[in-house]
Design a protein around this motif. Structure first.
Motif, short mmCIF file in Angstrom:
data_model
loop_
_atom_site.label_atom_id
_atom_site.label_comp_id
_atom_site.label_asym_id
_atom_site.label_seq_id
_atom_site.Cartn_x
_atom_site.Cartn_y
_atom_site.Cartn_z
N ARG A 127 1.00 -1.09 -0.19
CA ARG A 127 -0.03 -0.06 -0.10
C ARG A 127 0.83 1.29 0.11
O ARG A 127 2.02 1.06 0.52
N TYR A 128 0.29 2.42 -0.44
CA TYR A 128 0.95 3.68 -0.26
C TYR A 128 2.10 3.78 -0.94
O TYR A 128 2.74 5.01 -0.70
N VAL A 129 2.75 3.23 -1.73
CA VAL A 129 4.02 3.44 -2.43
C VAL A 129 3.80 3.33 -3.95
O VAL A 129 4.39 3.76 -4.92
N TRP A 130 2.58 3.31 -4.24
CA TRP A 130 2.16 2.86 -5.86
C TRP A 130 2.36 4.47 -6.55
O TRP A 130 2.87 4.34 -7.82
N GLY A 131 1.93 5.52 -6.16
CA GLY A 131 1.91 6.42 -6.59
C GLY A 131 3.68 6.88 -7.06
O GLY A 131 3.89 7.43 -8.27
N ASP A 132 4.39 6.74 -6.09
CA ASP A 132 5.73 7.11 -6.18
C ASP A 132 6.46 5.75 -7.12
O ASP A 132 7.25 6.36 -7.94
N LEU A 133 5.96 4.72 -6.92
CA LEU A 133 6.51 3.76 -7.78
C LEU A 133 6.27 3.89 -9.28
O LEU A 133 7.22 3.77 -10.23
N ALA A 181 17.16 4.44 -9.30
CA ALA A 181 17.56 4.77 -7.75
C ALA A 181 16.16 4.82 -7.03
O ALA A 181 16.25 4.26 -5.73
N THR A 182 15.25 5.49 -7.42
CA THR A 182 14.02 5.34 -6.55
C THR A 182 13.10 4.27 -6.61
O THR A 182 12.79 3.79 -5.60
N MET A 183 13.31 3.54 -7.68
CA MET A 183 12.72 2.09 -7.76
C MET A 183 13.44 1.31 -6.79
O MET A 183 12.86 0.34 -6.15
N ASP A 184 14.73 1.25 -6.72
CA ASP A 184 15.40 0.76 -5.59
C ASP A 184 15.04 0.74 -4.42
O ASP A 184 14.96 0.04 -3.62
N TRP A 214 8.87 4.62 -12.23
CA TRP A 214 8.79 3.81 -13.55
C TRP A 214 8.92 4.44 -14.73
O TRP A 214 9.41 4.43 -15.61
N ASP A 215 8.01 5.40 -14.81
CA ASP A 215 7.72 6.44 -15.87
C ASP A 215 8.85 7.22 -16.15
O ASP A 215 9.21 7.47 -17.48
N GLU A 216 9.43 7.96 -14.99
CA GLU A 216 10.76 8.60 -15.34
C GLU A 216 12.12 7.71 -15.71
O GLU A 216 13.01 8.54 -15.80
N GLY A 217 12.14 6.40 -15.23
CA GLY A 217 13.10 5.66 -15.54
C GLY A 217 14.14 5.96 -14.29
O GLY A 217 15.50 5.77 -14.58
#
Length: 179
Positions: free
Chosen positions: A133-139, A149-152, A143-146
């Motif tokens: 929950r709660y990470v989908w917006g950031d995820l 580091a944030t994905m990790d 992903w869209d931005e490639g």
């Protein structure tokens, strides 16, 4: 593969699974994709994917009077899915799909096969299922931005906060799945 790469791969699969069902090799599938790409941004996506035919040729493809080469079909398919992903992200539909009104989405994590690792170094890792929950917006945004580091970072928070796994036990995985 790194867990963040498995997440990115699975997000791509979700976009593909929710698209046009007819294969691009059928007249119906090709026509539907070309109709989806008929807007100005769609034509830009086609150009970016390397489709350089005239609009009259695209119309001939859509009505079935002309057949594109296999390489052109691949480019049209790529343009379609890139445009579809952009639309799903821009509209918030992809994030909403995963958030499910705060309920989150169940994620299955498949660890690396350790059958070839010698006994003293082998970890006993089983498949894990967690509700994210709660990470989908950031995820979705990362992903869209490639933004690897944030994905990790998001993957680390999933395996540390939700699973409570010891250091790096699930950093590399065979794959992940969304239920």
């Amino acid at each position: 593969m790194p867990g963040s790469a498995a997440l990115a791969q699975q997000l791509q699969e979700v976009v593909r699974a929710t698209g046009i069902a007819s294969p691009i090799t059928t007249r119906r599938g090709l026509s539907a994709r070309l109709r989806y790409l008929a807007s100005k941004p769609g034509r830009a996506a086609l150009t970016e994917a390397g489709v350089t035919v005239r609009p009259s040729v695209l119309r001939a493809y859509a009505d079935g009077t002309r057949a594109p080469r296999p390489a052109t079909l691949g480019k049209i398919e790529r343009a379609y899915f890139e445009r579809r992903a952009e639309n799903m992200i821009r509209s918030g539909a992809l994030q909403k799909h995963f958030e499910q009104d705060g309920a989150g989405t169940r994620m299955e994590i498949y660890p690396v096969d350790q059958s070839q690792v010698s006994d003293p170094r082998r970890r006993v890792l089983g498949d894990r299922t967690v509700t994210v929950r709660y990470v989908w917006g950031d995820l979705v945004h990362a992903w869209d931005e490639g933004d690897d580091a944030t994905m990790d970072d998001i993957w680390d928070s999933i395996i540390n906060d939700l699973i409570g796994s010891d250091y790096d036990a699930y950093s590399y995985v065979t794959g992940v799945g969304f239920a």
